[in-house]
Structures are given as structure tokens and as C-alpha cells.
Motif scaffolding. Structure first.
Motif, short mmCIF file in Angstrom:
data_model
loop_
_atom_site.label_atom_id
_atom_site.label_comp_id
_atom_site.label_asym_id
_atom_site.label_seq_id
_atom_site.Cartn_x
_atom_site.Cartn_y
_atom_site.Cartn_z
N LEU A 253 9.16 -13.23 -4.65
CA LEU A 253 9.17 -11.92 -3.97
C LEU A 253 7.74 -11.43 -3.73
CD1 LEU A 253 12.01 -10.10 -5.96
CD2 LEU A 253 12.14 -11.07 -3.65
N LYS A 254 7.60 -10.59 -2.72
CA LYS A 254 6.31 -9.98 -2.46
C LYS A 254 6.02 -8.97 -3.56
CE LYS A 254 2.54 -8.80 -0.34
NZ LYS A 254 1.37 -9.70 -0.32
N ILE A 255 4.87 -9.11 -4.22
CA ILE A 255 4.48 -8.21 -5.31
C ILE A 255 3.19 -7.50 -4.92
CG2 ILE A 255 3.83 -8.04 -7.75
CD1 ILE A 255 5.35 -10.70 -8.16
N TYR A 256 3.27 -6.18 -4.87
CA TYR A 256 2.09 -5.37 -4.56
C TYR A 256 1.59 -4.67 -5.83
CZ TYR A 256 3.37 -5.44 0.46
OH TYR A 256 3.67 -5.79 1.75
N SER A 257 0.29 -4.57 -5.98
CA SER A 257 -0.23 -3.59 -6.93
C SER A 257 -0.11 -2.23 -6.26
CB SER A 257 -1.70 -3.89 -7.25
OG SER A 257 -2.52 -3.68 -6.09
N TYR A 258 -0.27 -1.20 -7.07
CA TYR A 258 -0.19 0.17 -6.54
C TYR A 258 -1.14 0.38 -5.35
CZ TYR A 258 -0.12 5.30 -6.79
OH TYR A 258 0.01 6.63 -6.50
N PRO A 259 -2.44 0.07 -5.50
CA PRO A 259 -3.35 0.28 -4.37
C PRO A 259 -3.07 -0.64 -3.19
CG PRO A 259 -4.50 -0.79 -6.18
CD PRO A 259 -3.18 -0.34 -6.72
N GLU A 260 -2.60 -1.85 -3.45
CA GLU A 260 -2.25 -2.75 -2.35
C GLU A 260 -1.17 -2.13 -1.47
OE1 GLU A 260 -2.67 -7.46 -3.21
OE2 GLU A 260 -1.31 -6.38 -4.52
N TYR A 261 -0.18 -1.50 -2.11
CA TYR A 261 0.90 -0.91 -1.31
C TYR A 261 0.40 0.32 -0.55
CZ TYR A 261 5.38 0.40 0.43
OH TYR A 261 6.41 0.70 1.29
N ILE A 262 -0.48 1.09 -1.16
CA ILE A 262 -1.06 2.23 -0.45
C ILE A 262 -1.75 1.75 0.83
CG2 ILE A 262 -2.87 4.00 -0.53
CD1 ILE A 262 -0.50 4.90 -2.10
N TYR A 263 -2.52 0.67 0.72
CA TYR A 263 -3.18 0.14 1.92
C TYR A 263 -2.16 -0.34 2.94
CZ TYR A 263 -5.67 -2.86 5.12
OH TYR A 263 -6.13 -3.44 6.28
N GLU A 264 -1.16 -1.07 2.46
CA GLU A 264 -0.13 -1.61 3.36
C GLU A 264 0.55 -0.48 4.14
OE1 GLU A 264 2.14 -4.56 5.20
OE2 GLU A 264 0.37 -4.72 3.91
N ALA A 265 0.76 0.65 3.48
CA ALA A 265 1.46 1.77 4.12
C ALA A 265 0.56 2.57 5.05
CB ALA A 265 2.04 2.69 3.05
N THR A 266 -0.76 2.40 4.93
CA THR A 266 -1.69 3.24 5.71
C THR A 266 -2.64 2.42 6.58
OG1 THR A 266 -3.29 3.29 3.88
CG2 THR A 266 -1.64 5.04 3.93
N LYS A 267 -2.42 1.13 6.72
CA LYS A 267 -3.41 0.28 7.39
C LYS A 267 -3.56 0.57 8.87
CE LYS A 267 -0.16 -3.61 7.82
NZ LYS A 267 0.11 -5.00 7.36
N GLU A 268 -2.60 1.25 9.48
CA GLU A 268 -2.72 1.61 10.89
C GLU A 268 -3.30 3.02 11.07
OE1 GLU A 268 -2.23 -0.64 13.15
OE2 GLU A 268 -1.50 -2.09 11.66
N LYS A 269 -3.71 3.64 9.98
CA LYS A 269 -4.19 5.02 10.03
C LYS A 269 -5.69 5.09 9.76
CE LYS A 269 0.38 6.41 8.56
NZ LYS A 269 1.21 7.45 7.96
N THR A 270 -6.28 6.24 9.99
CA THR A 270 -7.68 6.47 9.63
C THR A 270 -7.72 6.77 8.14
OG1 THR A 270 -8.24 7.34 11.81
CG2 THR A 270 -9.71 7.92 10.00
N ARG A 271 -8.29 5.84 7.36
CA ARG A 271 -8.30 5.97 5.91
C ARG A 271 -9.61 6.61 5.44
NH1 ARG A 271 -6.62 1.60 7.50
NH2 ARG A 271 -8.53 0.44 7.02
N ILE A 272 -9.47 7.71 4.73
CA ILE A 272 -10.60 8.42 4.12
C ILE A 272 -10.52 8.14 2.63
CG2 ILE A 272 -11.61 10.68 3.69
CD1 ILE A 272 -10.04 11.59 6.29
N VAL A 273 -11.51 7.45 2.09
CA VAL A 273 -11.47 7.05 0.68
C VAL A 273 -12.61 7.71 -0.09
CG1 VAL A 273 -11.47 5.12 -0.94
CG2 VAL A 273 -10.41 4.85 1.32
N ILE A 274 -12.25 8.37 -1.19
CA ILE A 274 -13.21 9.12 -2.00
C ILE A 274 -13.48 8.35 -3.28
CG2 ILE A 274 -13.65 11.26 -3.23
CD1 ILE A 274 -11.08 11.18 -0.41
N GLY A 275 -14.71 7.86 -3.44
CA GLY A 275 -15.10 7.10 -4.62
C GLY A 275 -16.19 7.81 -5.40
N GLY A 276 -16.50 7.28 -6.58
CA GLY A 276 -17.54 7.88 -7.41
C GLY A 276 -17.08 7.99 -8.85
N SER A 277 -18.03 8.05 -9.77
CA SER A 277 -17.70 8.13 -11.19
C SER A 277 -17.15 9.48 -11.58
CB SER A 277 -18.95 7.83 -12.04
OG SER A 277 -19.51 6.59 -11.66
#
Length: 475
Positions: free
Chosen positions: A108-132
Motif C-alpha cells: 500500500l501507499k504509505i505517506y508520512s504526515y508531511p508527505e501527505y500535506i505536500y501531496e494534498a497541496t502540490k498544485e497550490k502556492t505553498r508558504i512554508v515557515i521554518g526556523g528554530s
């Protein structure tokens, strides 16, 4: 089953979203992030099941209300069936999880949590906030402004925000996705940092301060994760970063990704009057409900992100005035007369300094009592403790708490109150190993003209902050 949804704006057909009705199973559905994912997918109309060996509140009640609470606690390989569209694996699960083993055997296809977030939003403008630090606050600011202006967006944020029902939202119609990009590992079987999987169109980094020593054993290895993140920004994308962080500034200026636009930010002009912080913009004084240089830098970064999606400064400043902050981020627990009580997520040395400094500058005529809990793997690590030197010296009185049972649970080497005292390098530091000793001491004090600041990524082993506040006398 295939479904087509057409979105119209201003009388023009903008986009047709095509997707399959999915049947998804979440392994470790009870986690903070995972149960919100389950609620979001259920709201989207997907068929959602899940399992976990422990489900606590508020996850339990929220899942039950949506009809998603597993009938039994535990792992059940029989739940993994061939008609599943995919399995989503939470970080709480282990690599030998019986449901995961079954899913792998079945191919079966197994996604990690962030992998699925990307899969669901890959056609959208993704704004990602990083930092410690500051990720949740910046994400919350952007979402607050977009919500104020009625701009639809998908999102993932690390705290429950006022005005938002869940910490995750995935729609078929939103043009944007605002994603808090954690640098911790994606899943038990995917050792990449979560924020490496989102491939942002617009990225913001708030700062770099060594954390997660169990995963990134040296500062250099930790910094390298942010270099990789920058190089994963989509071509013609944007990088917005805090130039006041010297390490981050060097990393961003020297990155090899030449196909992106780079925009630094710093502390905006402001002043503090009678306990209120005002932004100074074109001869205007804009009142805020937040304070502190870190929050002001976060605000400036959020403003630049909003500019990138067409939000004008005037619109941003109008909206941000009503922003009260994210949960546990300099959150006001109690206020009476000349006594204020705040709780904050601060746990790293740099954040302890920044948060204490913010409170001290905001309340210049009050005594600041700062209390922090050593709770994370890094903070309880004997080798990392030395990083806390002088981190609480800005407070008028400082208290550190840690629970020896937490250290044993994390299978770390035992530390002593004497070690903690020496590492913080403050002679009058009080160190407690029982949460009841902390609360008893706080209750014994008079709080006239004072501010109490309690800082932790945990909760001081179940302390009821609101109940504690009622027992603190400001007289």
C-alpha cells in the motif's frame, strides 16, 4: 469515484480541481497533529479510519465527536485492507508497528504526515515557515491576516488558533497553503526533516538555534538542514529571512540556490507607551496586542510573506492590530491590577533570553520572576545543558524545574540539581525537581508590581495555570 469541483471568481472560471474520493487509514491517529489531520480529511469528505495505543484529551473527545474515535485502543493489522487509498503514518508509531508491517507487505501507499500535506497541496502556492523559534507565531500571524481579509487557504499550524476549528485544513478550492515547517523527523521510516518535504514557493526562516540534539548531534549538522531547505525552494520562489540572526544571515546570503528572490527583515520601528507596543509607520502609531522584539520581527516577516501574495501593507496593519498571539506564545494567563502572569513555549537558551527580555522591556517598573521547565530531549541532555549558561540572567528572579522521571523515560543519563545550577551560571537560581515545590513556592510570594513568566514545551507535569493564578496574591 472521481469528483470535479469548479471554482469561479469574478465571473471567470479559474481552475478545476480533480481528485478521487479517498479512503485513508491513520496509524497513531491520537497525536496532536494526526488527530487534526483526521478531522481535516473527514471534513473534506474522505473516509477516515485510524488506530493508536494511547489517545488522550483533547484528541479523544474531538475524534469521538466526529465519529472517528477507534472502537478499541491498540494496533489491529486487520484494519489494513486492500481498498485503502493510502496509509498515513504518525511519528508516534514505531518502525515495528504491526499495522505498518501489514501495509508494507500489501504494497500500500504509505505517506508520512508531511508527505501527505505536500501531496494534498502540490498544485497550490505553498508558504512554508521554518526556523528554530517563532514558526507557530509567524504562521498564526499570516493566517490571522488572511482570515481577516477572507482569503481562503489550506494550512498546517502547531497550535490551536483563535478563529480556526482545527490545526490542519485541506480543501479542494484554496489557492494557497500556509505550512508550519518543523525540522524534526518526518516519520519512523523517513528520517528526513519534515520541512524538507514541502518544497515551498514562498519560504520564511525566523532563526537558527541548535535544537533536537538527539537527531542533529552537532550544531553544524543542524545548520545544514536549513541550507538543504533553502535549496528545496521552487524555482522563481522567494526566501524571506531574519537578518538579525548572524548564523541565518550568513546561510541565506551564501546559499547556492540562485533561482530565488531573497528578502531580509529585522525589528521594525516601534515604541512602548504605558504597557502597549506601537508600530511606527509613516507617521502613524499602530497599536499591537503583542510585544517583544522577537514578536515584532515575526510580524515583519509575516508582512513580507503577505506582500508576496498581494496583500498591501495597509491591509496587513489593519488586520494585525487584532492579533492576540498563538497559544502558549507569551500567552496572558491572568491579569489583575499590577500583576501579570504569562506562559510561553520557550525552552531553548536563545528563546529563554528573548522572551525574558521582551517581558522586561514591556514592564520596566515591575519585578520579573521567570520559571522554566527542562522538558525536551535536548534540554535534559547532560551535554546540551552547558548551552543554558546565562540564559536566565535577565530575570529578577529565576527558577528551573525538571522531573527526574522524565529523564528516565527518555532513557537519558541522570542529571542533578547541582549540575543544572552550575550550567545556568546564576548563584541565586532556584532548582526544583517536584512541580508541587514550584507551585508552593510561587504561592508563598507576594506579587505586587510583578510579572510571572512560566516557560516550557510541556506543562510542568500537569500544573493548572489558571487555577494557580487564582492562588497568587498580588497584594
Amino acid at each position: 469515484m472521481w469528483i470535479i469541483i469548479k471554482e469561479k471568481k469574478a465571473g471567470t472560471l479559474q481552475k478545476a480541481f480533480l481528485y478521487t474520493m479517498q479512503k485513508l487509514h491513520l496509524i497513531a491517529i491520537g497525536g496532536s497533529a494526526m488527530h487534526n489531520m483526521a478531522l481535516a480529511l473527514h471534513e473534506k469528505g474522505f473516509i477516515v479510519t485510524g488506530s493508536d495505543d494511547e489517545i488522550n484529551e483533547p484528541s479523544k473527545s474531538r475524534l469521538a465527536k466526529a465519529g472517528l474515535l477507534p472502537e478499541e485502543i491498540g494496533w489491529f493489522p486487520d484494519k489494513i485492507k486492500g481498498d485503502l487509498s493510502a496509509v498515513i503514518l504518525g511519528m508516534h508509531a514505531r518502525e515495528d508497528n504491526p499495522e505498518l508491517i501489514r501495509a508494507r507487505q500489501m504494497g500500500l501507499k504509505i505517506y508520512s504526515y508531511p508527505e501527505y500535506i505536500y501531496e494534498a497541496t502540490k498544485e497550490k502556492t505553498r508558504i512554508v515557515i521554518g526556523g528554530s523559534h517563532g514558526k507557530t507565531t509567524i504562521t498564526a500571524m499570516i493566517l490571522h491576516v488572511m482570515n481577516f481579509l477572507k482569503i481562503e487557504t489550506d494550512y498546517l499550524v502547531g497550535a490551536q488558533l483563535e478563529g480556526f476549528n482545527t490545526m490542519v485544513s485541506l480543501t479542494n478550492t484554496a489557492q494557497y497553503a500556509v505550512i508550519e515547517g518543523d525540522e524534526y523527523l518526518a516519520s519512523p521510516i523517513d528520517k528526513r526533516p519534515k520541512f524538507h518535504l514541502y518544497k515551498p514557493n514562498i519560504a520564511i526562516i525566523s532563526g537558527i538555534a541548535w535544537d533536537h540534539i538527539n537527531v542533529f548531534p552537532t550544531f553544524e549538522i543542524y545548520v545544514d538542514q536549513f541550507k538543504k531547505f533553502i535549496n528545496l525552494i521552487e524555482p522563481n520562489g522567494s526566501l524571506i529571512y531574519c537578518s538579525e540572526d548572524k548564523v541565518l544571515d550568513e546561510v541565506c546570503r551564501t546559499t547556492s540556490n540562485t533561482k530565488i528572490d531573497k528578502m531580509p527583515y529585522s525589528v521594525p520601528k516601534h515604541q512602548i507607551e504605558n504597557g502597549t507596543t506601537y508600530l511606527l509607520v509613516n507617521d502613524q502609531k499602530i497599536p499591537l496586542q503583542i510585544f517583544g522584539n522577537h514578536n515584532l520581527m515575526n510580524l515583519n516577516g509575516a508582512r513580507l510573506v503577505c506582500n508576496k501574495i498581494g496583500i498591501l501593507n495597509t491591509q496587513f496593519y489593519e488586520a494585525i492590530q487584532s492579533f492576540k498571539g498563538a497559544a502558549k506564545r507569551l500567552e496572558l494567563v491572568y491579569k489583575k491590577d499590577n500583576f501579570n502572569f504569562y506562559k510561553d513555549f520557550a525552552h531553548s537558551p536563545s528563546k529563554l533570553k528573548a522572551t525574558t527580555d521582551a517581558v522586561k522591556k514591556q514592564f520596566t517598573k515591575r519585578k520579573i520572576i521567570a520559571c522554566m521547565e527542562l522538558h525536551t530531549f535536548s534540554s535534559l541532555n547532560e551535554e546540551f545543558l552547558a548551552q543554558y549558561k546565562d540564559s536566565m540572567n535577565l530575570a529578577d528572579e529565576a527558577i528551573v524545574y525538571f522531573n527526574p522521571h522524565t529523564i528516565a523515560h527518555k532513557k537519558l543519563k541522570e542529571i542533578t540539581p547541582e549540575q543544572v545550577h552550575a550550567c545556568f551560571n546564576r548563584k541565586d537560581l532556584r532548582v526544583f525537581t517536584k512541580s508541587s515545590e514550584v507551585t508552593d513556592y510561587l504561592k508563598s510570594k507576594k506579587w505586587k508590581d510583578s510579572v510571572l513568566l512560566m516557560m516550557s514545551s510541556g506543562n510542568f507535569d500537569g500544573v493548572d495555570f489558571n487555577g494557580l493564578a487564582q492562588n497568587l496574591s498580588p497584594s
